[in-house]
Design a protein around this motif. Sequence first.
Motif, PDB file in Angstrom:
ATOM      1  N   VAL A  10      -7.570 -20.197  10.248  1.00 20.18           N
ATOM      2  CA  VAL A  10      -7.524 -22.160  10.860  1.00 20.18           C
ATOM      3  C   VAL A  10      -5.275 -21.730  10.185  1.00 20.18           C
ATOM      4  O   VAL A  10      -4.904 -21.877  11.300  1.00 20.18           O
ATOM      5  N   PRO A  11      -5.193 -21.785   8.793  1.00 22.01           N
ATOM      6  CA  PRO A  11      -4.204 -21.365   8.855  1.00 22.01           C
ATOM      7  C   PRO A  11      -3.079 -20.157   9.316  1.00 22.01           C
ATOM      8  O   PRO A  11      -1.458 -20.560   9.329  1.00 22.01           O
TER       9      PRO A  11
ATOM     10  N   VAL B 231      -0.251 -21.794  11.661  1.00 21.01           N
ATOM     11  CA  VAL B 231       0.473 -21.846  10.854  1.00 21.01           C
ATOM     12  C   VAL B 231       1.561 -20.782  11.148  1.00 21.01           C
ATOM     13  O   VAL B 231       2.797 -20.240  11.136  1.00 21.01           O
ATOM     14  N   MET B 232       0.745 -19.731  10.753  1.00 21.54           N
ATOM     15  CA  MET B 232       1.496 -18.327  10.477  1.00 21.54           C
ATOM     16  C   MET B 232       2.076 -17.775  12.046  1.00 21.54           C
ATOM     17  O   MET B 232       3.513 -17.755  11.828  1.00 21.54           O
ATOM     18  N   PHE B 233       0.838 -17.474  12.655  1.00 22.00           N
ATOM     19  CA  PHE B 233       1.400 -17.077  13.950  1.00 22.00           C
ATOM     20  C   PHE B 233       1.944 -17.744  14.884  1.00 22.00           C
ATOM     21  O   PHE B 233       3.030 -17.664  15.189  1.00 22.00           O
ATOM     22  N   PRO B 234       2.017 -19.276  15.045  1.00 21.28           N
ATOM     23  CA  PRO B 234       3.080 -19.546  15.951  1.00 21.28           C
ATOM     24  C   PRO B 234       4.549 -20.200  15.042  1.00 21.28           C
ATOM     25  O   PRO B 234       5.197 -20.004  16.164  1.00 21.28           O
TER      26      PRO B 234
ATOM     27  N   MET C 284     -13.368 -20.363  16.082  1.00 24.90           N
ATOM     28  CA  MET C 284     -13.328 -19.049  15.001  1.00 24.90           C
ATOM     29  C   MET C 284     -13.743 -19.623  13.831  1.00 24.90           C
ATOM     30  O   MET C 284     -13.485 -20.941  14.081  1.00 24.90           O
ATOM     31  N   ALA C 285     -13.618 -19.353  13.104  1.00 32.37           N
ATOM     32  CA  ALA C 285     -14.260 -20.015  11.267  1.00 32.37           C
ATOM     33  C   ALA C 285     -13.278 -19.944  10.844  1.00 32.37           C
ATOM     34  O   ALA C 285     -11.896 -20.103  10.936  1.00 32.37           O
TER      35      ALA C 285
ATOM     36  N   SER D 132      -2.050 -25.613  21.114  1.00 36.90           N
ATOM     37  CA  SER D 132      -2.017 -27.083  21.507  1.00 36.90           C
ATOM     38  C   SER D 132      -3.221 -26.994  20.986  1.00 36.90           C
ATOM     39  O   SER D 132      -3.618 -28.444  20.219  1.00 36.90           O
ATOM     40  N   HIS D 133      -4.315 -26.142  21.146  1.00 37.24           N
ATOM     41  CA  HIS D 133      -5.896 -26.945  20.154  1.00 37.24           C
ATOM     42  C   HIS D 133      -6.282 -25.980  19.789  1.00 37.24           C
ATOM     43  O   HIS D 133      -6.889 -24.740  19.717  1.00 37.24           O
ATOM     44  N   ILE D 134      -6.896 -26.244  18.632  1.00 37.25           N
ATOM     45  CA  ILE D 134      -8.086 -24.774  17.815  1.00 37.25           C
ATOM     46  C   ILE D 134      -9.095 -25.451  17.739  1.00 37.25           C
ATOM     47  O   ILE D 134      -9.439 -26.021  17.220  1.00 37.25           O
TER      48      ILE D 134
END
Length: 411
Positions: A6-7, A11-14, A1-2, A28-30
């Motif tokens: 990432v935010p 952060v938001m979805f988790p 993903m670009a 666990s990994h992005i």
Amino acid sequence: MAKDNVPFHAVMFPSSLLASNQGHTLVSHIMATEYLNYEDGKFSKSRGIGVFGNDAQDTGIPADVWRFYLASARPEGQDSSFSWNDLAARNNSELLNNLGNFVNRALVFCEKNFNSVIPQMSLTKDDYILLALVNREIKGYIHSLEKAKLRDGIRHILSVSRHGNQFMQSTQPWVLLKGSAEDKVRAATIIGLSCNLACLLATLLFPYMPATARNLYEQLNVKSGRLNHENPSVTLLLQAGHKIAKPVPLFTKIEQTRIDELKKKYCGTQESSTSAPQGTLDVNALNEAIKVQGEKVRALKASKVEKAVWQPEVNILLDLKKKLAEAEAKEKNGEVGSVKTEGVKGDPAAVKELEDQIAKQGEKVRVLKAAGDASVWKPEVETLLSLKKKLTELTGVPAPAPASGKSKKKK
């Protein structure tokens, strides 16, 4: 993903998953990248700037070359740019002259001098040094792919073929084949090792260029290669007595004329979209230009494209109307009914020549930077900056500052 996604995914979805408390598996990994730009600007599908899926297919450039180049230019640590000249340079130098040249030489030598049969090999100290260098690249390759560093993975593949090329060039099996019986045994070992490296390269290439890897497997007359990631060291993939198939070149050269055609085809509508008439315009010419530009704005708004597309066209229309008002005022006051559109200072021909030189020098710098030798590309950067300075002095318009390539850390 670009990077802009990432935010949300980090952060938001988790956070939403944690709040629901239903035992969902959390990330666990992005694997994220920076932005890929197009030449010196940005991709824009609505404006036709850049090359996309169907466009890439229409170019006739093999899909595997696209895969290789996009992985090579992947913006993993900082923003990077797609460049047609860079694509051609990488295809012609890294794929054709480096990897393809080594593989084809090894297989052709085997075909012509050993009846397409892998000869017996008797390894020497130099051979073990070569294998040690290759083993180092294999370990780096596996580590890079595990960390999703695709650009580094390609760098390790090219290093393997570079070691192979240097090995053949320094040992000169074509000379040894004309020598004593001992020399011929040595030549046989060199060719056997080189063919085995070609098989290894097919395996390393497979995640990046599957069609090319399958083609090479067919030429080697094997179904597939193998690589033990737990013990990543080169092994004898082709045993003595194995018969290979007919070798053919893996890659073809991309000519500069073709690249020039593609650059022109996919430059988008930005030239026409900023096509406010230049030079000296009278009232009648301005009225006609306003009419054409107005129709263009209406058509864009009716198509419901994003504002970022039609707003520049509106600005051009407003500028034309302003110039019309100035021209009409001058006519009313008895002056010549014309007005000059804004342009640059200095001789237009000289400006154009400098801009062309800057574009060519910029491409040269990008290609040299891709090769990685700072002692080679730094002097070319100085030349580029000098050209930009001259353009600034001639036009009075400051040239854009060169990108440092380093992102600033937030405190």
